[in-house]
Design an enzyme around this catalytic site. Sequence first.
Site, PDB file in Angstrom:
ATOM      1  N   SER A  20      74.277  47.067  21.934  1.00  0.00           N
ATOM      2  CA  SER A  20      72.737  47.258  22.015  1.00  0.00           C
ATOM      3  C   SER A  20      72.706  47.154  23.665  1.00  0.00           C
ATOM      4  O   SER A  20      72.999  47.966  24.521  1.00  0.00           O
ATOM      5  CB  SER A  20      71.816  46.250  21.165  1.00  0.00           C
ATOM      6  OG  SER A  20      70.367  46.821  21.543  1.00  0.00           O
ATOM      7  N   HIS A  48      71.193  52.432  18.861  1.00  0.00           N
ATOM      8  CA  HIS A  48      70.202  52.456  17.795  1.00  0.00           C
ATOM      9  C   HIS A  48      69.686  53.734  17.394  1.00  0.00           C
ATOM     10  O   HIS A  48      68.382  53.877  16.979  1.00  0.00           O
ATOM     11  CB  HIS A  48      69.300  51.204  17.722  1.00  0.00           C
ATOM     12  CG  HIS A  48      69.754  49.803  18.102  1.00  0.00           C
ATOM     13  ND1 HIS A  48      70.900  49.274  17.444  1.00  0.00           N
ATOM     14  CD2 HIS A  48      69.186  49.070  19.077  1.00  0.00           C
ATOM     15  CE1 HIS A  48      71.044  48.251  17.922  1.00  0.00           C
ATOM     16  NE2 HIS A  48      70.362  48.159  18.840  1.00  0.00           N
TER      17      HIS A  48
END
Length: 242
Positions: free
Chosen positions: A134, A170
């Site tokens: 991330s 994501h």
Amino acid sequence: MPADQPTILATSGGYLAGHRTRIELAPLVHHAVELSGVSGRTPVICHIGTASGDQRAWNADFSEAADLAGYRARHLNLFTMPPTDDLRGFVLGCDVVWVHGGSVANLLAVWRVHGLDEVLHEAWQSGVVLAGVSAGSLCWHRGGPTDSFGPELRLIDNGLGFLPFHNGVHYDSEKRRRPLVHAGVASGELGRTYCTDDGAGLLYHGTELVEALAERKNSGAYVVERDADGKVTETALDVRRI
């Protein structure tokens, strides 16, 4: 034995729910260790949790998971102060840097205050494998969509830029990210943008993307770019399952 060339593994994965521990390290983390080329001793992972505020509870969970995997974790906490005056020695003494998720905007600001951005660049050039999830993926790129400033996603373009591309993380699990990537590429705010579903990662040697990987059966990776006519295209990359 460092990696034989500058290596980055940028991911939207790396963790599993544990059986006897809260988390376990998933195949993408293990692959980062394999890329480091360590043999004959315990691999050392430098875990950096700046993006989530150096949470000591998470550090403990990560240490437990690393120990279970046969690795040694060292935590580079910058709150409330760095663990050493020799950040260079701390980082270059590790085989892999794994950057945890959270606020990439805060991460970049804090790293630059401490000169960690320069240390990490030297480590990358020296064969320490840089990796993360991330925010720990976005940071190595020029930037991309982030929720660092609030629930509404914004684009950042002040990443470390070791990789001359933008990044989307994501991509499958947060529905607002794909449209923002496409809009950013269309407007020119984003250049070529490599994106990962949860559980997928991008392997770069130097600044060249050499492979997309996934630790989950259906995780994908994509490149979004604008052609000479201004049309935005999204192309699914071939993904190797690990």
